[in-house]
Design a protein around this motif. Sequence first.
Motif, PDB file in Angstrom:
ATOM      1  N   THR A  22       0.824  -1.218   0.000  1.00 43.67           N
ATOM      2  CA  THR A  22       0.000   0.000   0.000  1.00 43.67           C
ATOM      3  C   THR A  22       0.854   1.264   0.000  1.00 43.67           C
ATOM      4  O   THR A  22       0.460   2.290  -0.550  1.00 43.67           O
ATOM      5  CB  THR A  22      -0.947   0.028   1.215  1.00 43.67           C
ATOM      6  N   ASN A  23       2.048   1.180   0.605  1.00 42.74           N
ATOM      7  CA  ASN A  23       2.924   2.357   0.664  1.00 42.74           C
ATOM      8  C   ASN A  23       3.931   2.398  -0.476  1.00 42.74           C
ATOM      9  O   ASN A  23       4.678   3.374  -0.612  1.00 42.74           O
ATOM     10  CB  ASN A  23       3.681   2.397   1.996  1.00 42.74           C
ATOM     11  N   LYS A  24       3.949   1.287  -1.280  1.00 45.24           N
ATOM     12  CA  LYS A  24       4.847   1.203  -2.436  1.00 45.24           C
ATOM     13  C   LYS A  24       6.300   1.387  -2.020  1.00 45.24           C
ATOM     14  O   LYS A  24       7.069   2.107  -2.664  1.00 45.24           O
ATOM     15  CB  LYS A  24       4.452   2.236  -3.507  1.00 45.24           C
ATOM     16  N   LYS A  25       6.658   0.761  -0.898  1.00 52.10           N
ATOM     17  CA  LYS A  25       8.031   0.843  -0.397  1.00 52.10           C
ATOM     18  C   LYS A  25       8.484  -0.545   0.039  1.00 52.10           C
ATOM     19  O   LYS A  25       7.752  -1.262   0.717  1.00 52.10           O
ATOM     20  CB  LYS A  25       8.132   1.817   0.781  1.00 52.10           C
ATOM     21  N   GLY A  26       9.705  -0.897  -0.349  1.00 54.81           N
ATOM     22  CA  GLY A  26      10.253  -2.179   0.047  1.00 54.81           C
ATOM     23  C   GLY A  26       9.937  -3.280  -0.963  1.00 54.81           C
ATOM     24  O   GLY A  26       9.034  -3.147  -1.807  1.00 54.81           O
ATOM     25  N   TYR A  27      10.695  -4.370  -0.872  1.00 55.96           N
ATOM     26  CA  TYR A  27      10.519  -5.476  -1.823  1.00 55.96           C
ATOM     27  C   TYR A  27       9.323  -6.346  -1.448  1.00 55.96           C
ATOM     28  O   TYR A  27       9.127  -6.710  -0.288  1.00 55.96           O
ATOM     29  CB  TYR A  27      11.775  -6.346  -1.881  1.00 55.96           C
ATOM     30  N   VAL A  28       8.534  -6.683  -2.479  1.00 52.50           N
ATOM     31  CA  VAL A  28       7.424  -7.629  -2.332  1.00 52.50           C
ATOM     32  C   VAL A  28       7.410  -8.481  -3.599  1.00 52.50           C
ATOM     33  O   VAL A  28       7.494  -7.954  -4.716  1.00 52.50           O
ATOM     34  CB  VAL A  28       6.062  -6.904  -2.181  1.00 52.50           C
ATOM     35  N   SER A  29       7.316  -9.778  -3.431  1.00 56.12           N
ATOM     36  CA  SER A  29       7.269 -10.656  -4.607  1.00 56.12           C
ATOM     37  C   SER A  29       6.002 -10.377  -5.413  1.00 56.12           C
ATOM     38  O   SER A  29       5.000  -9.884  -4.879  1.00 56.12           O
ATOM     39  CB  SER A  29       7.286 -12.129  -4.177  1.00 56.12           C
ATOM     40  N   LYS A  30       6.047 -10.731  -6.690  1.00 48.61           N
ATOM     41  CA  LYS A  30       4.900 -10.502  -7.566  1.00 48.61           C
ATOM     42  C   LYS A  30       3.687 -11.279  -7.088  1.00 48.61           C
ATOM     43  O   LYS A  30       2.548 -10.787  -7.139  1.00 48.61           O
ATOM     44  CB  LYS A  30       5.250 -10.916  -9.002  1.00 48.61           C
ATOM     45  N   GLU A  31       3.919 -12.505  -6.604  1.00 43.93           N
ATOM     46  CA  GLU A  31       2.803 -13.323  -6.131  1.00 43.93           C
ATOM     47  C   GLU A  31       2.141 -12.689  -4.910  1.00 43.93           C
ATOM     48  O   GLU A  31       0.902 -12.626  -4.814  1.00 43.93           O
ATOM     49  CB  GLU A  31       3.305 -14.735  -5.780  1.00 43.93           C
ATOM     50  N   ALA A  32       2.963 -12.214  -3.962  1.00 41.83           N
ATOM     51  CA  ALA A  32       2.422 -11.603  -2.748  1.00 41.83           C
ATOM     52  C   ALA A  32       1.695 -10.299  -3.077  1.00 41.83           C
ATOM     53  O   ALA A  32       0.612 -10.021  -2.542  1.00 41.83           O
ATOM     54  CB  ALA A  32       3.551 -11.335  -1.749  1.00 41.83           C
ATOM     55  N   GLU A  33       2.289  -9.506  -3.982  1.00 40.84           N
ATOM     56  CA  GLU A  33       1.648  -8.234  -4.374  1.00 40.84           C
ATOM     57  C   GLU A  33       0.295  -8.500  -5.006  1.00 40.84           C
ATOM     58  O   GLU A  33      -0.694  -7.817  -4.704  1.00 40.84           O
ATOM     59  CB  GLU A  33       2.547  -7.480  -5.355  1.00 40.84           C
ATOM     60  N   HIS A  34       0.226  -9.504  -5.888  1.00 42.40           N
ATOM     61  CA  HIS A  34      -1.036  -9.848  -6.540  1.00 42.40           C
ATOM     62  C   HIS A  34      -2.079 -10.287  -5.515  1.00 42.40           C
ATOM     63  O   HIS A  34      -3.249  -9.879  -5.576  1.00 42.40           O
ATOM     64  CB  HIS A  34      -0.806 -10.970  -7.556  1.00 42.40           C
ATOM     65  N   ALA A  35      -1.670 -11.091  -4.541  1.00 38.09           N
ATOM     66  CA  ALA A  35      -2.591 -11.567  -3.505  1.00 38.09           C
ATOM     67  C   ALA A  35      -3.117 -10.422  -2.652  1.00 38.09           C
ATOM     68  O   ALA A  35      -4.310 -10.362  -2.322  1.00 38.09           O
ATOM     69  CB  ALA A  35      -1.886 -12.599  -2.623  1.00 38.09           C
ATOM     70  N   VAL A  36      -2.216  -9.490  -2.322  1.00 39.56           N
ATOM     71  CA  VAL A  36      -2.622  -8.342  -1.491  1.00 39.56           C
ATOM     72  C   VAL A  36      -3.594  -7.447  -2.252  1.00 39.56           C
ATOM     73  O   VAL A  36      -4.645  -7.038  -1.726  1.00 39.56           O
ATOM     74  CB  VAL A  36      -1.389  -7.534  -1.038  1.00 39.56           C
TER      75      VAL A  36
END
Length: 329
Positions: A22-36
């Motif tokens: 939500t804050n667009k900061k830090g690394y997040v995997s594509k799978e986790a981002e899609h799930a969120v």
Amino acid sequence: MTTIRDVAKHANVSVATVSRVTNKKGYVSKEAEHAVLKSIKELNYRPNSVARSLYHKTSGMIGLVLPDISNPYFPELARAIEDVALTYGYTVVLCNTDEEIEKEKKYFDALKQKYVDGIILTTSSLSFDEYEELDLPIVALDRVIGDHIPTVVSNNREGGKTATEHLVKCDCKFLAHIRGPRGVNPADERYIGFKEVVNKLGIPNVVVDANFNIDQAEKVTREILTKNPKIDGIFASSDVMAAGVMKAAHTVGKKIPEDLKLVGFDGIPLGDMLVPSLTTVEQSIYKMGALSARLLIKQIEKVPLDSYYYELPTTLKERETTRQRGEIT
């Protein structure tokens, strides 16, 4: 109400992962981002704006500090600023200081606590150093504060000259200027324009101080018309003050424009509503407000400015308060 923990549980990730998305900061995997993102949509989650402003030290808000919201000139500026701000995704917080220094300082404290992204000032009560200490993007509108603060003004001196020259053209022989408060740049510049013309032409004149309001303008005008009955032309430093001049003229039995011609300054809608309608020096009020908003947003978004000083031209709007006898219908 859906919380960040609900989203994390639904997406089967940690709260920290949701926060990074939500804050667009830090690394997040594509799978986790899609799930969120999918969980946010399905749960109709809206991030807490207060929490986000605390995290980013930003708010998407602009502070607009005005000296007197009851003066019709300032709501016109505010409308333009709001229109532009909303276009760029910012909201405007209006602060009316009533020209009180302590009230202005309290507003600045409150604005900083709310993490406003920048401030547009139409006041100049504090020193340059005090404004610098705010450590925020600032634009000075209708005021001059310092060379390093982007500034948007009208050509007030030229406007003052135009108003005075028009009264001379209308065969006025004894002029008065109801000037605005000393130390306020627009009032000072309009006064200088007036004096340049009367001194050059050797025209008898009188100058009296007033604030930008009807009641005080009426009071001082009544006094000078009583003491100087030969005054046949008045330049008021604002349209609101000109309305006070008209009230005073009526009280002392002088007809406008037959006995007394009058020019105001600003070009607000009030001038066309008065009877007789008011001749005025018109400012580009909407353009000034819109330009100041764009300059502030450029600073907030780290876009270089082409210039730090913008002076917009004024134009004479001739109406009934300066009509010659043969022109009056």
